[in-house]
Every structure is written in C-alpha cells, then in structure tokens.
Design a protein around this motif. Structure first.
Motif, PDB file in Angstrom:
ATOM      1  N   VAL A  66       0.828  -1.259   0.131  1.00  0.00           N
ATOM      2  CA  VAL A  66      -0.029  -0.044  -0.048  1.00  0.00           C
ATOM      3  C   VAL A  66       0.747   1.290  -0.078  1.00  0.00           C
ATOM      4  O   VAL A  66       1.904   1.401   0.893  1.00  0.00           O
ATOM      5  N   GLN A  67       0.555   2.272  -0.914  1.00  0.00           N
ATOM      6  CA  GLN A  67       1.132   3.478  -0.953  1.00  0.00           C
ATOM      7  C   GLN A  67       0.092   4.507  -0.540  1.00  0.00           C
ATOM      8  O   GLN A  67      -0.641   5.120  -1.560  1.00  0.00           O
ATOM      9  N   LYS A  68      -0.123   4.662   0.658  1.00  0.00           N
ATOM     10  CA  LYS A  68      -1.376   5.584   0.999  1.00  0.00           C
ATOM     11  C   LYS A  68      -1.301   7.117   0.430  1.00  0.00           C
ATOM     12  O   LYS A  68      -0.275   7.544   0.516  1.00  0.00           O
ATOM     13  N   ASP A  69      -2.180   7.399  -0.107  1.00  0.00           N
ATOM     14  CA  ASP A  69      -2.682   8.783  -0.671  1.00  0.00           C
ATOM     15  C   ASP A  69      -1.644   9.092  -1.773  1.00  0.00           C
ATOM     16  O   ASP A  69      -1.839  10.034  -2.396  1.00  0.00           O
ATOM     17  N   LYS A  70      -0.950   8.108  -2.361  1.00  0.00           N
ATOM     18  CA  LYS A  70       0.007   8.449  -3.555  1.00  0.00           C
ATOM     19  C   LYS A  70      -0.485   7.827  -4.666  1.00  0.00           C
ATOM     20  O   LYS A  70      -0.544   8.413  -5.974  1.00  0.00           O
ATOM     21  N   GLN A  71      -0.932   6.605  -4.700  1.00  0.00           N
ATOM     22  CA  GLN A  71      -1.689   5.953  -5.764  1.00  0.00           C
ATOM     23  C   GLN A  71      -2.637   4.772  -5.131  1.00  0.00           C
ATOM     24  O   GLN A  71      -2.511   4.250  -4.065  1.00  0.00           O
ATOM     25  N   LEU A  72      -3.482   4.434  -6.058  1.00  0.00           N
ATOM     26  CA  LEU A  72      -4.602   3.470  -5.763  1.00  0.00           C
ATOM     27  C   LEU A  72      -3.853   2.393  -5.809  1.00  0.00           C
ATOM     28  O   LEU A  72      -3.300   1.714  -6.795  1.00  0.00           O
ATOM     29  N   THR A  73      -3.504   1.247  -4.633  1.00  0.00           N
ATOM     30  CA  THR A  73      -2.916   0.167  -4.628  1.00  0.00           C
ATOM     31  C   THR A  73      -3.821  -0.992  -5.089  1.00  0.00           C
ATOM     32  O   THR A  73      -4.782  -1.194  -4.591  1.00  0.00           O
ATOM     33  N   THR A  74      -3.424  -1.582  -6.331  1.00  0.00           N
ATOM     34  CA  THR A  74      -4.329  -2.673  -6.677  1.00  0.00           C
ATOM     35  C   THR A  74      -3.225  -4.043  -6.924  1.00  0.00           C
ATOM     36  O   THR A  74      -3.716  -4.970  -7.802  1.00  0.00           O
ATOM     37  N   THR A  75      -2.169  -3.914  -6.312  1.00  0.00           N
ATOM     38  CA  THR A  75      -1.363  -5.024  -6.562  1.00  0.00           C
ATOM     39  C   THR A  75      -1.151  -5.900  -5.279  1.00  0.00           C
ATOM     40  O   THR A  75      -1.703  -5.288  -4.048  1.00  0.00           O
ATOM     41  N   GLY A  76      -0.286  -6.987  -5.374  1.00  0.00           N
ATOM     42  CA  GLY A  76      -0.237  -7.715  -3.934  1.00  0.00           C
ATOM     43  C   GLY A  76      -1.816  -8.197  -3.661  1.00  0.00           C
ATOM     44  O   GLY A  76      -2.517  -8.648  -4.621  1.00  0.00           O
ATOM     45  N   PRO A  77      -1.904  -8.467  -2.386  1.00  0.00           N
ATOM     46  CA  PRO A  77      -3.168  -8.818  -1.939  1.00  0.00           C
ATOM     47  C   PRO A  77      -4.294  -7.890  -2.093  1.00  0.00           C
ATOM     48  O   PRO A  77      -5.472  -8.357  -2.383  1.00  0.00           O
ATOM     49  N   TYR A  78      -4.137  -6.656  -2.548  1.00  0.00           N
ATOM     50  CA  TYR A  78      -5.036  -5.561  -3.013  1.00  0.00           C
ATOM     51  C   TYR A  78      -5.919  -6.036  -4.349  1.00  0.00           C
ATOM     52  O   TYR A  78      -6.701  -5.481  -4.818  1.00  0.00           O
ATOM     53  N   ALA A  79      -4.883  -7.044  -5.265  1.00  0.00           N
ATOM     54  CA  ALA A  79      -5.669  -7.264  -6.483  1.00  0.00           C
ATOM     55  C   ALA A  79      -6.480  -8.571  -6.220  1.00  0.00           C
ATOM     56  O   ALA A  79      -7.362  -8.998  -7.112  1.00  0.00           O
ATOM     57  N   TYR A  80      -6.728  -8.953  -5.032  1.00  0.00           N
ATOM     58  CA  TYR A  80      -7.612 -10.045  -4.709  1.00  0.00           C
ATOM     59  C   TYR A  80      -8.979  -9.500  -3.766  1.00  0.00           C
ATOM     60  O   TYR A  80      -9.946 -10.108  -3.978  1.00  0.00           O
ATOM     61  N   THR A  81      -8.392  -8.564  -3.030  1.00  0.00           N
ATOM     62  CA  THR A  81      -9.555  -7.917  -2.155  1.00  0.00           C
ATOM     63  C   THR A  81      -9.212  -6.453  -1.654  1.00  0.00           C
ATOM     64  O   THR A  81      -7.978  -6.255  -1.774  1.00  0.00           O
ATOM     65  N   ARG A  82     -10.122  -5.605  -1.907  1.00  0.00           N
ATOM     66  CA  ARG A  82      -9.888  -4.169  -1.491  1.00  0.00           C
ATOM     67  C   ARG A  82      -9.608  -3.952  -0.098  1.00  0.00           C
ATOM     68  O   ARG A  82      -9.054  -2.793   0.004  1.00  0.00           O
ATOM     69  N   ASN A  83      -9.465  -4.729   0.752  1.00  0.00           N
ATOM     70  CA  ASN A  83      -9.430  -4.560   2.202  1.00  0.00           C
ATOM     71  C   ASN A  83      -8.437  -5.668   2.775  1.00  0.00           C
ATOM     72  O   ASN A  83      -9.044  -6.078   3.928  1.00  0.00           O
ATOM     73  N   PRO A  84      -7.552  -5.872   2.357  1.00  0.00           N
ATOM     74  CA  PRO A  84      -6.598  -6.925   2.832  1.00  0.00           C
ATOM     75  C   PRO A  84      -6.021  -6.593   4.390  1.00  0.00           C
ATOM     76  O   PRO A  84      -6.114  -7.729   5.096  1.00  0.00           O
ATOM     77  N   LEU A  85      -5.902  -5.340   4.586  1.00  0.00           N
ATOM     78  CA  LEU A  85      -5.625  -5.222   6.131  1.00  0.00           C
ATOM     79  C   LEU A  85      -6.688  -5.471   6.937  1.00  0.00           C
ATOM     80  O   LEU A  85      -6.404  -6.069   8.013  1.00  0.00           O
ATOM     81  N   TYR A  86      -7.945  -4.972   6.630  1.00  0.00           N
ATOM     82  CA  TYR A  86      -9.140  -5.278   7.407  1.00  0.00           C
ATOM     83  C   TYR A  86      -9.430  -6.893   7.470  1.00  0.00           C
ATOM     84  O   TYR A  86      -9.825  -7.440   8.302  1.00  0.00           O
ATOM     85  N   LEU A  87      -9.282  -7.398   6.266  1.00  0.00           N
ATOM     86  CA  LEU A  87      -9.563  -8.876   6.132  1.00  0.00           C
ATOM     87  C   LEU A  87      -8.375  -9.652   7.274  1.00  0.00           C
ATOM     88  O   LEU A  87      -8.707 -10.588   8.021  1.00  0.00           O
TER      89      LEU A  87
END
Length: 190
Positions: A66-87
């Motif tokens: 995750v790159q907070k506030d810099k770009q929309l993160t869609t790689t790594g676990p973000y490619a599978y779920t929008r909220n991997p930290l909360y999951l």
C-alpha cells in the motif's frame, strides 16, 4: 427537512470520522475485557494462533504494497480484495476469539466490527472514490472483503519492506505475541 436535520451522507461521514478516531482507544478497552472474559485452554490457544498467523501475514504483505494517498494500490493482496488489512484483522480477531473460548468475546468483536470498522471502511471508500478516478472500476471487479480467486489487473507490484516498517505493521505482531503471552499466563495461573 428541518434546518437542524443533516443529510444522511453527512451523518455517515461524521460517524466514519468518529469511528476512525475511537477505534484504537476502544481496542485497548476491548483488550482489557478480552483478558477478563477469556477462558483459554492449551488446544484453544494452539488453534487460535494457527488462525491468527495467516491474518498477521496478510496484513504484513498488504502493508508492503500500500502507498497511502499516493496511488490506488491494486497489486499484491489488493489485487484480490479491496481491504486486505481489515481482512487480516478479522482473521486475527477470529484467532483471538478461538483462543479465548468466550461467546461474549465473539459478540464484542462483531459489535466492534459493525459499529467501528464498517463505517471506517465506508469512509475510506468514499475518500478513494473522490481521490482516484480508477477506483470505481477497481471496486466493480474486486470484492470489498472476501478475496476473488484470480488476480485483478496485470501488474504484479513489488513488496517493499520499507513500506512495511513505515506503516509500523510490526506493531500488530508485537501486540499478538503480548496477548498470547497474557492468555498463556491466565491459563497457567487460573
């Protein structure tokens, strides 16, 4: 609508901000209740820890992408779920609930998730929608919580240990070790 009534979206935004601010203090209060209500056994600690570890690993992996506030993160676990930290946090909570063996703790965790984390997630989604025009397409293809089976997008993205340390994700590991140690102490002394 009367002059004092507020639009529903304003009320949602307000609660989302309040929930974001109180989640850490409420978490500490919940930890005290958790220890008081917990009735751990050797088996419950082992099974709970085995459920908790993948949650910790998911959070660690997500924080390195995750790159907070810099770009929309869609790689790594973000490619599978929008909220991997909360999951990951939910998986850790499930592990703690199993380790504690208390239905009161399960109920407390569900209330916290619904009252605090659902509004926080909704607020973050509103922010992402306003900040990143590509978020709507991403949200249409990637589930909010439960992961999809195939990766979204073609980018691989690289894990960055520097981001892991910057986001201080190691604190989750330290907290888990401390809480497991407290549960072990409670099991041994009671």
């Amino acid at each position: 609508m009367s002059e004092t009534a507020q639009p529903e979206s304003t009320n949602r935004d307000t609660w989302s901000r309040v929930a974001r601010r109180i989640r850490v203090p409420v978490g500490f209060l919940s930890a005290v209740l958790f220890v008081w209500l917990a009735r751990p056994t050797r088996l419950s600690l082992i099974v709970g820890t085995l459920v908790m570890i993948p949650g910790l690993l998911l959070r660690a992996f997500a924080s390195g992408h995750v790159q907070k506030d810099k770009q929309l993160t869609t790689t790594g676990p973000y490619a599978y779920t929008r909220n991997p930290l909360y999951l990951g946090s939910l998986m850790m909570a499930a592990g703690f609930a199993i380790a504690a063996q208390s239905w009161w703790i399960v109920a407390l965790m569900l209330v916290m998730f619904l009252a605090i984390y659902v509004p926080v997630i909704a607020g973050e989604e509103r922010y992402l929608r306003k900040t990143f025009p590509e978020y709507d397409d991403y949200a249409r293809h990637v589930p909010r919580m439960l992961p999809r089976l195939s990766r979204y997008g073609s980018q691989q993205g690289e894990y960055s240990s520097a981001r892991y340390w910057k986001h201080r994700e190691y604190e989750a590991s330290i907290g888990c070790v401390v809480m497991i140690a407290v549960l072990i102490a409670k099991m041994v002394t009671f």
